[in-house]
Design a protein around this motif. Structure first.
Motif, PDB file in Angstrom:
ATOM      1  N   ASP A   1      -9.147   5.624  -2.372  1.00  0.00           N
ATOM      2  CA  ASP A   1      -8.780   6.520  -1.265  1.00  0.00           C
ATOM      3  C   ASP A   1      -9.868   7.501  -0.866  1.00  0.00           C
ATOM      4  O   ASP A   1      -9.672   8.291   0.051  1.00  0.00           O
ATOM      5  CB  ASP A   1      -7.548   7.356  -1.650  1.00  0.00           C
TER       6      ASP A   1
ATOM      7  N   ASP B   1      -3.262  10.306  -5.216  1.00  0.00           N
ATOM      8  CA  ASP B   1      -2.255   9.407  -5.773  1.00  0.00           C
ATOM      9  C   ASP B   1      -2.223   9.618  -7.285  1.00  0.00           C
ATOM     10  O   ASP B   1      -3.130   9.186  -7.996  1.00  0.00           O
ATOM     11  CB  ASP B   1      -2.608   7.960  -5.427  1.00  0.00           C
TER      12      ASP B   1
ATOM     13  N   ARG C   1       0.606   5.286  -0.472  1.00  0.00           N
ATOM     14  CA  ARG C   1      -0.465   6.271  -0.434  1.00  0.00           C
ATOM     15  C   ARG C   1       0.091   7.682  -0.556  1.00  0.00           C
ATOM     16  O   ARG C   1       1.248   7.920  -0.204  1.00  0.00           O
ATOM     17  CB  ARG C   1      -1.224   6.154   0.894  1.00  0.00           C
TER      18      ARG C   1
ATOM     19  N   THR D   1      -8.918   7.082  -7.647  1.00  0.00           N
ATOM     20  CA  THR D   1      -8.559   7.790  -6.405  1.00  0.00           C
ATOM     21  C   THR D   1      -9.764   7.861  -5.493  1.00  0.00           C
ATOM     22  O   THR D   1      -9.628   7.885  -4.282  1.00  0.00           O
ATOM     23  CB  THR D   1      -8.052   9.216  -6.683  1.00  0.00           C
TER      24      THR D   1
ATOM     25  N   GLU E   1      -5.387   3.379   6.963  1.00  0.00           N
ATOM     26  CA  GLU E   1      -4.552   4.317   6.230  1.00  0.00           C
ATOM     27  C   GLU E   1      -5.163   5.700   6.368  1.00  0.00           C
ATOM     28  O   GLU E   1      -6.082   5.900   7.161  1.00  0.00           O
ATOM     29  CB  GLU E   1      -4.413   3.896   4.771  1.00  0.00           C
TER      30      GLU E   1
ATOM     31  N   ARG F   1       0.852  -1.181   0.000  1.00  0.00           N
ATOM     32  CA  ARG F   1       0.000   0.000   0.000  1.00  0.00           C
ATOM     33  C   ARG F   1       0.886   1.228   0.000  1.00  0.00           C
ATOM     34  O   ARG F   1       1.579   1.493   0.974  1.00  0.00           O
ATOM     35  CB  ARG F   1      -0.911   0.017   1.230  1.00  0.00           C
TER      36      ARG F   1
END
Lengths: 690, 661
Positions: free
Chosen positions: A241, A229, A188, A237, B197, A186
């Motif tokens: 995310d 990203d 990020r 994205t 995260e 991962r």
């Protein structure tokens, strides 16, 4: 340390002793060293006076041998010591030096000037970084990346690149099938302003702009960096995310907590496309979009100040995908031929780069858009008129070295050597210059189908690229005497990079919409293409195109192909080709006006024509402005990257650009267009239905 | 030492060197300058030689260190102590736990970074550099400039004109306080192991210097936290957030919970069920719910145990005029402009903290806990120890602290006239409010002799009128008689658990996680400092000791059980009793849990700050605590963790507190 010094002291003593009175007993010397030293010293004194000449000769013989022993190591230490001390001294002085030396003119930063004018920040500002400049950090990795948790893999000091290059590449690659994280990894984006203020130590990207914004009163609550990203496709994205949702909520909060002042968005480079995508996403209904409803943009956004806008893509992206090269890489290859492809290190840099960058979907968003209508076909291109004399006119704004080419340029202009900018990729110079009727017109369709056959079953190195899966036969067919326009180049890319283009087809589109009301244009893959989307319904939202001009920018390439079985990348830019004294064709590349990365037609066309007034791409008639900044190279090294540069990234430090942004952010008018290039004539030549 | 020897050597044999030099000189040229050159050589050059040697060795070591496999220290540690346990993140990942609820961190006082956005000329070049946190390089380079920028306006408690210092945002705000000194980093790393995260973790960084409501007024911090929590809940499929406040963040988040449900002009307008909709659990780490006595000492004389201890060792250093830095006065002047310090003054007065003659902790014997860590204690049976009056938070003189309350003669100080200090000019530019007080005022304070939690607030009002005036607009320290009183809608009551109701969220859980087993400051013995003219007139009487090894009084400080900063009473009472079940402070019956972590210091240096520490900040690296947090974040309820886990006497002490619930 003490013992080392003592040893050294003995060295000082010993040679003399042995030389002047070499018969002294060693036992005595050992047991009573100190006394011996004194004795030696005194005797030496006496003897020296007595027979100076004699001693000198003996000394020379014996002493040299032993003293060299310490000389070697100690001299090293001594030199290092000197350098360090000197360095520290300079460092110290540097720190305590007043920041402005008398004699050096101090240029006030635009922020300070505007503050004195009484201008203060009003609209919240959102910064949208472009490709490559944003930092990436590791959240989960393979064992080889131990200890790098939340350390920057991209941006910062890049120390890991040197320490464990293969590990680094592995972590930066994405999955070649999905374009998302490979299993177990991962990586990020870094969040916050630190994401892209400096790319590497001392190499600013947004830092100068941020500092100037702070001068007129901005701080963390009304300044936001929309980090994302930049490797993955725009829609991903959000999927992975939630970057778009976060940006939406950030803008809403800033709008609400700053007294209902709308937001000024400042995207740079690829961020321009990202924000275009965002505007469509936010107004689209929920499953695919953000559900902000129609009018969201009109309500929340005051202006979009696109810096170095890549609206219509850039030819550089083609060469990056084809051979992982652009001008800078190719020139580096030319200068140090052994370095980049050296296998001494067991490390085929370019092949690795190619493999990694082809897993990045975002590069596909930068491929030229609009096909032959915008970028020209085999015989025609909008830039044909401009030729090279443009640079002659603006010669004063060029680096000095370019002035020497001036006469040559004139010649180029007089000779009227045909320049076919439309042929983005040509194999061999003949293909680039010959009339279109003489070019091979073999259909690529059959190749596309047979592309999978692999006759080189073993690969020559452990670096796997998709070229290894291509038969050499098809490589020859692809490259023989051929020129590719923007449209056909996609076919070429589909053959050489099938996986990537397959992914690309589901995320990006590069055509021109015939009918924008077609329901298929509601799909997210069209959202980042200005020629296939309508701008949101926001008649008060201003769109600015701010970009640099006056730097030769890559527009099309001449490639060389090799059929060597053991060469992973069979195509290279043919650096040996120089135009007939022309400045337009140099080192196998044709240049036009631009900002070093993006040609003017890409950065300026939408604002200058495509969206100007009410067009079908801009149904609500959002006002557009073109602001060009002419390049002025830094006059001296002290200026660093210059305060009036207009190169793609360095323009972020351009005082005029910063002043424009600050004024808009403060709610002031900055006047209309400011144009130095031929963008208006170029746009006129583009025959696009508006 | 080696340098001296070297110099001696050089002095001793100039002639010998001369010989050598002659050789050299012969080689090069035949000039007569040799003696001069020689002398120069020996001084500057040997210095350079020395520097060179050191540098080379350093680089060599650095290179070796870098080239060394990263796992080597671990091998060494394992060779000494046996195999290390897996970090909780790895262990729980193997159990199959995954990231579920979004997590919000609320850092405490001091640990969050602050950066400069606008400053005076002396701070040039520090734009967006950390003034607080990080390396603190600027403190040494330009101390007075630093103090100037870190201070707030003494009237408004906001930015002084021309200075803008703002909190760092993002996880970097408080992951490490200084390089290598972790705060949240270990927890973040472990959460990342099970899949967290940046999109599911959020650091609610705020300017910890200013009062809570002012973070909203100036930076809109509360609004941003609200919107971020809403966003995280929305983008994570409606899973509610787990909030993890630490230290003062506990009070800050309580303030937030009240703010967010309050109507718009003063509050966030989230509506009465905002917390129920968005928050799954609040995991308070080391929460000073009821304040800490340390805050009093900090405000009163800018001292805490550590500083008092340092003063005892090096008496001249801190009071030194040599450097012209009067460290303590500067620190005091600066910290008194920080409103937030006042949020941690002990709350609840004598009812909670004890009066002149009693305190809930009576009978606590520190040594006993060490011996019988896991056994049940029978604390009241101990007759040998003499009675300690913990309730007397500040007493002047050891005899006063120990005397029976009837023996103490006190004179009221509130009416005493503050004299004028004629000698203001001699005190340089260091201004503290003590200078306005004069000798009469100081004497009046010391004549009152004993201050309990209730009167200590009056004391602070008397000695620091400006500061407390600002403070009383933002914070309150009492106990509410009637929570329905409309005055309790004011934001100044929102961070006092004894003057506010928890939100109506029956499904929410509140945890109180804190360390025990470390002596923690509870009460102080003060004395007048000798030169009361220019100094802070009071200081902790470091000579006051118990004599007994295991005594509670050490260096003028009475200690009880706690996590070194927060006494057990403050950290545990609300969850152990004040909110337990349905009480008037907790009308919807939010479930509460007390989880204590027994302190065991790191067994060797290689362990760093230890994985079983219970100290106030080091507990953030406690594996057991991290495991609990991860379990809750991945969906566990309080009952799944095993409910309460108590080592201290908190339940017994809570029973002694007579607070109507």
């Amino acid at each position: 340390m003490a013992s080392v010094l003592r040893l050294r002291k003995l060295y000082f003593v010993n040679p003399v002793k042995s030389s002047s009175m070499g018969l002294q007993s060693i036992e005595a010397h050992k047991s009573d060293n100190k006394r011996n030293v004194i004795v030696a010293y005194v005797k030496n004194l006496m003897q020296k006076k007595q027979d100076k000449d004699d001693k000198k000769k003996r000394n020379k013989n014996i002493n040299r041998g032993q003293s060299r022993e310490w000389k070697c190591l100690d001299n090293c230490c001594w030199i290092i010591g000197y350098i360090c001390t000197f360095w520290w001294l300079m460092f110290f002085l540097y720190h305590y030096l007043p920041l402005s030396l008398p004699g050096f003119p101090v240029i006030d930063s635009p922020g300070a000037v505007l503050k004195r004018e009484g201008i203060s920040g009003r609209h919240p500002v959102v910064l949208v970084p472009g490709i490559v400049t944003g930092g990436l950090e590791l959240w989960d990795g393979k064992p080889c990346a131990e200890g790098l948790f939340r350390k920057r893999l991209w941006g910062g000091s890049f120390t890991e690149t040197l320490k464990r290059p293969l590990c680094w590449l592995e972590h930066l690659s994405l999955d070649n099938e999905t374009g998302l994280d490979p299993p177990g990894i991962r990586v990020r984006p870094v969040e916050g302003l630190v994401a892209a203020d400096y790319f590497a130590q001392g190499y600013f990207v947004w830092a100068v702009l941020i500092e100037n914004l702070a001068k007129i009163g901005y701080d963390g609550k009304n300044l936001h960096m929309a980090a994302y990203d930049w490797r993955i496709a725009f829609q991903n994205t959000e999927v992975r995310d939630r970057a778009l949702s976060r940006l939406k909520s950030k803008i809403e909060v800033m709008y609400a907590t700053n007294g209902g002042n709308k937001v000024v968005v400042v995207p740079h480079s690829m961020g321009v496309l990202y924000f275009l995508h965002f505007m469509k996403w936010v107004e689209a209904p929920p499953p695919m979009g953000g559900g902000g409803g129609l009018g969201w943009c009109a309500k929340h956004i005051k202006a979009i100040m696109n810096i170095g806008s890549t609206f219509l893509g850039t030819p550089k992206a083609v060469s990056k995908i084809l051979s992982a090269e652009d001008r800078h890489v190719a020139l580096l290859r030319a200068m140090t031929p052994g370095f980049l492809k050296s296998e001494i290190l067991g490390f085929q840099t370019l092949e690795h780069l190619l493999r990694v960058s082809r897993t990045w979907d975002s590069t596909a968003s930068l491929l030229p858009k609009g096909g032959e209508t915008i970028w020209g076909d085999l015989d025609w291109s909008p830039e044909d008129v401009q030729n090279c004399d443009l640079k002659k006119v603006d010669a004063h704004s060029f680096r000095n070295e370019n002035d020497s080419d001036d006469s040559e340029r004139k010649k180029c202009f007089q000779e009227q050597e045909p320049v076919h900018y439309g042929r983005i990729i040509s194999f061999s110079k003949e293909a680039a210059t010959r009339p279109s009727s003489e070019l091979s017109t073999q259909n690529l369709e059959e190749l596309k189908n047979s592309g999978g056959s692999n006759d080189s079953s073993f690969s020559c190195s452990d670096v796997w690229t998709e070229y290894d899966e291509m038969s050499r036969e098809s490589i020859r067919k692809v490259s023989e005497n051929k020129a590719y326009t923007v449209e056909t180049v996609f076919d070429l890319l589909r053959i050489v990079a099938p996986k990537m283009m397959q992914r690309m087809d589901s995320h990006f589109s590069h055509g021109i919409a015939e009918d924008l009301d077609d329901p298929k244009y509601a799909h997210h893959k069209y959202w980042s293409n200005p020629l296939e989307t309508k701008l949101p319904d926001a008649p008060d939202m201003e769109i600015y195109c701010l970009y640099g001009v006056g730097i030769p920018t890559e527009r099309s390439y001449i490639y060389d192909s090799s059929y060597d079985k053991c060469k992973s990348i069979p195509f290279r830019i043919d650096l040996s080709i120089e135009g007939k004294g022309s400045g337009c064709l140099r080192s196998g590349m044709y240049f036009v006006d631009g900002d070093d990365s993006v040609p003017v037609v890409s950065s300026g066309f939408m604002c200058a024509k495509g969206w100007r007034n009410k067009t079908r791409f801009n149904p609500s008639g959002s006002p557009t402005h073109v602001r060009e900044y002419r390049h002025k190279a830094p006059a001296s090294l002290l200026e660093g990257r210059g305060v009036e540069s207009s190169a793609h990234v360095d323009i972020m430090g351009n005082v005029n650009l910063i002043e424009d942004i600050l004024r808009v952010a403060a709610g002031e008018e900055i006047g209309g267009d400011k144009i130095y290039s031929d963008i208006l004539t170029l746009s006129e030549r583009i025959n696009l239905k508006l | 030492m080696s340098l001296i020897r070297r110099r001696k050597g050089a002095e001793k044999d100039p002639k010998i060197q001369k010989d050598e030099d002659e050789d050299k000189k012969e080689k090069i040229s035949g000039k007569v300058k040799e003696t001069k050159a020689k002398k120069k050589w020996s001084c500057v050059d040997s210095c350079c030689w020395f520097v060179g040697c050191v540098c080379t060795t350093w680089w060599l070591l650095l290179f070796l260190y870098n080239a060394m496999p990263a796992s080597l220290p671990q091998y060494v540690t394992e060779a000494i102590t046996g195999p290390l346990p897996d970090p909780p993140g790895v262990k729980l990942k193997k159990e199959g736990l995954k990231a579920k609820h979004p997590v919000v961190f609320v850092p405490g006082i001091v640990t969050g970074g602050l950066e400069l956005w606008e400053g005076h000329e002396c701070a040039e070049g520090l734009f967006r550099k950390r003034l607080w946190g990080g390396t603190f390089g600027e403190v040494y380079k330009r101390p007075s400039c630093w103090v100037e920028h870190m201070s707030l306006d003494n009237e408004s408690g906001l930015d002084p004109p021309g200075i803008r210092v703002r909190p760092v945002s993002g996880l970097v705000a408080a992951d490490y306080f200084a390089p290598g000194y972790f705060v949240w980093a270990v927890l973040i790393a472990n959460l990342a192991r099970i899949g967290y995260e940046e999109k599911t973790m959020y650091m609610a960084a705020y300017d910890w210097r200013i009062s809570y409501q002012n973070t909203e007024v100036r930076d809109q911090t509360l609004s941003r936290i609200k919107s971020n929590i809403e966003l995280m809940v929305a983008t994570n499929g409606g899973k509610k957030a787990v909030i993890i406040p630490h230290s003062m963040g506990v009070l800050y988040f309580m303030h937030f919970m009240k703010w967010v449900e309050a109507p718009a002009p003063m509050g966030g307008g989230g509506g009465p069920d905002w917390c129920a909709k968005h928050i799954k659990a609040v995991i308070n780490i080391g929460g000073p719910f009821l304040g800490v006595p340390k805050a009093v000492a900090g405000l009163f004389s800018a001292e805490a145990k550590d500083i008092a201890f340092a003063r005892a060792i090096a008496p001249v250093f801190l009071d030194n005029d040599l450097f012209r830095i009067q460290t303590l006065q500067h620190v005091m002047k600066m910290t008194r402009t920080w409103d937030s310090t006042m949020s941690m003054i002990p709350k609840g007065g004598d009812i909670i903290w004890g009066g002149l003659d009693w305190s809930p902790e009576d009978g606590h014997v520190p040594s006993k806990r060490k011996n019988k860590n896991d056994e049940t204690r029978n604390g009241d049976g101990d007759t040998s120890s003499k009675k300690v009056h913990y309730g007397r938070i500040i007493s002047f003189g050891k005899d006063i602290a120990e005397a029976d309350s009837s023996e103490i003669e006190r004179t009221e100080f509130l009416d005493a006239i503050k004299g004028h200090n004629v000698a203001n000019a001699t005190c340089q530019d260091v201004w503290t409010e003590y200078h306005d007080m004069g000798i009469e005022g100081i004497r009046a304070i010391s004549d009152y002799k004993v201050y309990t939690a209730g009167s200590v607030v009056d004391l602070l009002h008397y000695v620091a009128p400006h500061t407390m005036e600002r403070g009383s607009a933002h914070f309150s320290y009492g106990i509410a008689d009637n929570l329905d009183d409309p005055k309790y809608n004011h934001y100044k009551y929102w961070s006092n658990p004894l003057e506010m109701r928890l939100p109506n969220a029956p499904d929410m859980e509140i945890f109180s996680l804190y360390g025990v087993g470390i002596p923690t400051e509870r009460a102080y013995v003060y004395k007048l400092s000798p030169a009361a003219e220019c100094y802070i007139p009071f200081q902790i009487d470091t000579a006051a000791n118990d004599g007994d090894e295991n005594g509670c009084l050490k260096d003028g400080v009475y200690t009880v059980d706690g996590d070194e900063t927060v006494p057990v009473l403050s950290a545990g009472y609300m969850c152990a009793k004040g909110w337990r079940g349905k009480t008037r402070f907790n009308p919807s019956g939010i479930r509460t849990y007390v989880r204590e972590y027994n302190h065991s210091p790191p067994s060797n240096l290689l362990e760093g700050r230890g994985t079983q520490s219970g100290a106030h900040v080091d507990i953030m690296g406690n594996f057991a605590l991290i495991e609990d947090i991860i379990r809750i974040a991945s969906g566990a309820q309080g009952e799944d963790l095993g409910g309460d886990q108590v080592y201290s006497d908190i339940f017994k002490w809570s029973e002694k507190i007579k607070l109507p619930l």
